[in-house]
Write an enzyme that holds these catalytic residues in place. Structure first.
Site, PDB file in Angstrom:
ATOM      1  N   GLU A  99       0.799  -1.223   0.000  1.00  0.00           N
ATOM      2  CA  GLU A  99       0.000   0.000   0.000  1.00  0.00           C
ATOM      3  C   GLU A  99       0.835   1.277   0.000  1.00  0.00           C
ATOM      4  OE1 GLU A  99      -3.114   0.385  -0.387  1.00  0.00           O
ATOM      5  OE2 GLU A  99      -3.874  -1.646  -0.194  1.00  0.00           O
ATOM      6  N   SER A 372     -26.492 -29.777 -24.897  1.00  0.00           N
ATOM      7  CA  SER A 372     -27.453 -29.515 -25.974  1.00  0.00           C
ATOM      8  C   SER A 372     -28.271 -28.250 -25.758  1.00  0.00           C
ATOM      9  CB  SER A 372     -28.401 -30.703 -26.115  1.00  0.00           C
ATOM     10  OG  SER A 372     -27.698 -31.848 -26.560  1.00  0.00           O
TER      11      SER A 372
END
Length: 857
Positions: A99, A372
């Site tokens: 950070e 399908s």
């Protein structure tokens, strides 16, 4: 003189330079004064830096469409302050490394960070970057979360003041106790308890790296969020930064990186409604408004969700999965949409959000093979290219090009059988694999992918990579899709052909009640014609069209309702789907296993996804009127042959079919035939047999297909499969004779006009028909034995001009194999054919009385 001019120029230039310097100094003074005034004005009501304690903030609340509260982001928040000594050094170092690596050197701000922030403001038009840990502390505790330039300046001022008041360790301790770590956790102690069920002091290096990565974007990196694996890449980055900054060795980095694969998070129970949907919405909000605004901005978010339907869907999924766990079906998900607007009415991401192994994963957003369930895209692409619901495809064993010449691709059907002639309606309704592959071969892979992508299936974009990676098996589910995208894409079938995008948020208001964002339904882009959308929906709503595969009473058949539905199961039994719709509701369900293991057994349409789908769509339709699929103006009906699909003829059994206007005329039926068979031999009647009437008509089927992939050898593998199937059939109609009767060796010729013994005008047409199976070399026409015309090719007709009276007209044919035949007819021109002139009577001489003829000497 020259020197004076030169000096004059130098004086003039000097004066100009001084003027520029003066203007510049005035400009700098004005800027400085403006900056001081601006900073003073912005600092006039700043909070005291000594009040760096947790503020209550403003709760962001998420509601369903009817105003029922789903989630209060602050309500469940937990905080447990700890001293810096109780926080392991590895977590402190990890936080600083990722950070703010200059934390112990700067005075609350980073010149490098400010430069990056200015670059983003000027060139990217966005506020981002530049925050030190001190500035983040200010942002988390003292200031509101909106992204504005004025707030960034206030943040800068407060950061300097805090740096002057507190030591670096004090600032770091405050930051680690106030930083957001995702979900309900504020501060490292609460985060450690939430994710690892332990105190922060007991965190390992890899656990510390994981936590240190969260504050940048807690929603995105949380393992309990929409993407449970996102933390991995972030933690790897943290470990790399720790290594580069000298906090750990390279060996320690590598070891910790390997340990990431074995991390186990503490079980987390959800204490809010519609958990997966809320996490999905929260992620969307963060993308649009930023983490700070979502976490503490006091937003009021009204979503599309129907909580009552959501709770019913969650209960149905959990109950039905419980019934099939013994089949190794451990999870399921469901989505319910309004197909007209795309509004998400229900989203069930798993059977149990609190299940420790996979509960947090939202399977509606996961990539899975659709089986399908993708076939409607192939068939609607076929409709776009002029094919019809009556088009005939032969479902017979067929070899397609495979990975090599020695390994052809041979699709098999779900039931392991081949069914012969299948029209598109029944091929799609019964989900016949072989027919779908043949259909895709004729439509083309690129065309199918273009349709899929246009409808909203982002993973099936026709890129060069997809075109090379995907083959004909994509129509059987070879390409991965997301359930949410599939139901969104198929909404085009339900709404008449318009693309919709899934919508989760109806309205966002800020804490003052001002509307920041509001969804206004609008008609999307047309991707299908109304006829294409209707025909696919009608096929999939036709219970008779799926009888072979599902029988008459499957879970797909809902009495009294016209519901279109398509199932899908991957051939390796890892995924099972059911997607179905009416014009009012679109519902999709997936079941399977998150670890991608195979299901033991699933009967498509009976077990697995279908029962879940049936119960959910019935619940969604509970308070709605029955609405069917309206026939659009571009659709017409026509009677078609039950077998061939051609227009009905000869009294053969037929059925009614829908066609897109203009495609209903299909020409002559070349499949379902009445053939003339000679009575004596049972073979094809020759032209002579037909002329003599020595034949009878019988019903036969003649099937043929072109092999679109025929190789250099010219072998028609499609026809080979057809012939093998036909030879296995006992029905005599499938075995049409191919040889002619023995009279085929004879030749003949017949008059088509005039007929024998006709009466004609002086000028009349003679038209003849050679009765020859082979090639005709010539045909000759005679009148009264005089040759009038010779033909070498059809048409065999000529106009003759003859005088009144009876005449003989003869035709003679000569075949290329040397055979000849002739025929002669009698006609009359303006008189009967057998007319003859009446003889003139001979005069009778009566002798005069008394007269004696003189005799010659």
């Amino acid at each position: 003189m020259r020197r004076k001019r030169f000096n004059h120029r130098r004086i003039k230039k000097s004066f100009s330079f001084k003027k520029i310097v003066l203007v510049f100094l005035i400009f700098l003074f004005v800027c400085f004064l403006g900056t001081v005034v601006t900073f003073a004005w912005l600092a006039r009501d700043l909070p005291q830096p000594g009040k760096v304690v947790r503020r209550e903030g403003f709760a962001t609340r998420i509601y369903d469409r009817n105003g029922q509260l789903l989630y209060d982001i602050y309500q469940q928040e937990k905080r447990t302050p700890v001293s810096l000594e109780q926080i392991p050094e590895s977590l402190r170092q990890a936080t600083i490394a990722v950070e703010d690596e200059e934390f112990y050197q700067h005075q609350g701000f980073s010149l490098r960070g400010i430069g990056r922030a200015l670059y983003n403001i000027v060139f990217r038009r966005r506020l981002q970057g530049g925050s030190t840990l001190t500035q983040q502390l200010v942002k988390n505790v003292l200031l509101s979360p909106e992204r504005t330039l004025s707030r960034k300046i206030r943040e800068f001022i407060l950061a300097i003041q805090i740096e002057a008041k507190f030591s670096k360790d004090e600032i770091l301790e405050m930051y680690l106790n106030e930083a957001p770590y995702g979900g309900t956790a504020r501060g490292v102690e609460a985060a450690s308890e939430l994710y690892f069920d332990k105190s922060a002091s007991k965190l390992s290096l890899v656990e510390a790296a994981i936590l240190a990565g969260f504050p940048q974007s807690p929603t995105a990196y949380s393992p309990f969020g929409a993407d449970p694996e996102a933390y991995v890449g972030r933690a790897e980055h943290v470990l790399r930064q720790m290594s580069e900054n000298g906090y750990i060795t390279q060996e320690e980095e590598e070891k910790a990186t390997k340990e990431l694969s074995y991390i186990e998070f503490a079980p987390r129970s959800s204490d809010f409604s519609a958990s997966h949907f809320v996490m999905y919405v929260k992620k969307l909000l963060v993308e649009r408004f930023g983490e700070e605004m979502v976490e503490a901005g006091g937003l009021k978010v009204t979503t599309t969700l129907d909580l009552d339907l959501q709770e019913k869907a969650e209960e149905i999924v959990a109950q039905e999965i419980e019934k099939v766990i013994n089949l190794n079906i451990t999870n399921g998900g469901a989505v319910v949409l309004d197909p007209k607007t795309g509004e998400i009415l229900a989203m069930v991401g798993s059977r149990d959000y609190n299940e420790p192994n996979f509960g947090k994963v939202n399977v509606t957003l996961a990539l899975r093979q659709p089986g399908s369930a993708i076939k409607p895209v192939t068939y609607v692409a076929a409709l776009k290219r002029g094919y019809t619901a009556a088009y005939l495809i032969m479902d017979t064993k067929t070899e397609f090009p495979g990975v090599s010449a020695n390994k052809p691709y041979v699709p098999v059907n779900y039931d392991g059988k081949y069914h012969g002639p299948m029209q598109v309606r029944f091929a799609l309704g019964n989900s016949i694999n072989l027919a779908a592959v043949k259909m895709l071969a004729q439509v083309g892979l690129r065309n199918m992918l273009e349709v899929a992508y246009s409808m909203g299936l982002s993973t099936l974009e026709p890129t060069a990579e997809n075109l090379s990676r995907l083959g004909l098996s994509v129509t059987l589910g070879g390409g991965e899709v997301r359930l949410l995208e599939l139901v969104s894409a198929y909404s085009a079938f339900a709404n008449g052909g318009f693309k919709i995008m899934p919508v989760a948020i109806l309205k966002v208001e800020n804490k003052e009640g001002e509307i920041l964002e509001e969804f206004k339904p609008s008609q999307g882009k047309r991707v299908l014609t109304s006829g294409e959308a209707f025909i696919i929906s009608d096929i999939l709503a036709d219970n008779n069209a799926r009888l072979i595969a599902f029988g008459p009473n499957s879970a797909l058949n809902i009495a009294g309702l016209k519901v279109a539905v398509k199932t899908g199961t991957t051939n390796d039994m890892r995924d099972n789907w059911t997607v179905g719709w009416t014009p009012q509701v679109m519902t999709g369900v997936w079941v399977g296993n998150n670890d991608n293991s195979e299901m033991k057994s699933v009967a498509s349409g009976i077990t697995g996804a279908a029962p879940i789908w049936r119960k959910i769509i019935l619940a969604a339709l509970e308070d709605k009127s029955k609405v069917g699929f309206s026939v659009p103006e571009d659709v017409v009906t026509a009677e078609v042959d039950e077998v061939s699909g051609a227009r009905s003829h000869d009294g053969f059994p037929s059925r009614l079919e829908y066609f897109i206007k203009g495609t209903e005329s299909q020409g002559e039926d070349r499949v379902h035939l009445k053939l003339k068979i000679c009575k004596s031999e049972g073979k094809l009647a020759s032209p002579l047999d037909i002329t003599r009437g020595d034949y009878e008509e019988k019903e036969f089927f003649v099937f043929s297909e072109e092999d679109l992939f025929a190789g250099p050898d010219g072998e028609n593998r499609w026809q080979k499969g057809i012939d093998e199937w036909v030879n296995s059939q006992g029905d005599s109609r499938y075995h049409s004779p191919t040889e002619y009767c023995s009279t085929a060796n004879e030749v003949g010729i017949q008059f088509e006009e005039p007929n024998d013994r006709d009466t004609v005008q002086n000028e009349f047409k003679v038209k003849v028909k050679p009765l020859v199976l082979g090639e005709v070399e010539w045909v000759k026409i005679y009148a009264d034995d005089r040759e009038k015309q010779t033909f070498n090719r059809p048409p065999y007709e000529v106009n003759l001009v003859l005088s009144d009276g009876p005449h003989k007209v003869k035709a003679k044919v000569h075949s290329q194999d040397g055979k000849e035949a002739e025929k002669e007819i009698s006609i009359g021109v303006n008189v009967p054919w057998n007319w003859s002139p009446t003889p003139t009577p001979t005069p009778t001489l009566t002798p005069t009385p008394g007269f004696s003829p003189s005799l010659s000497p």
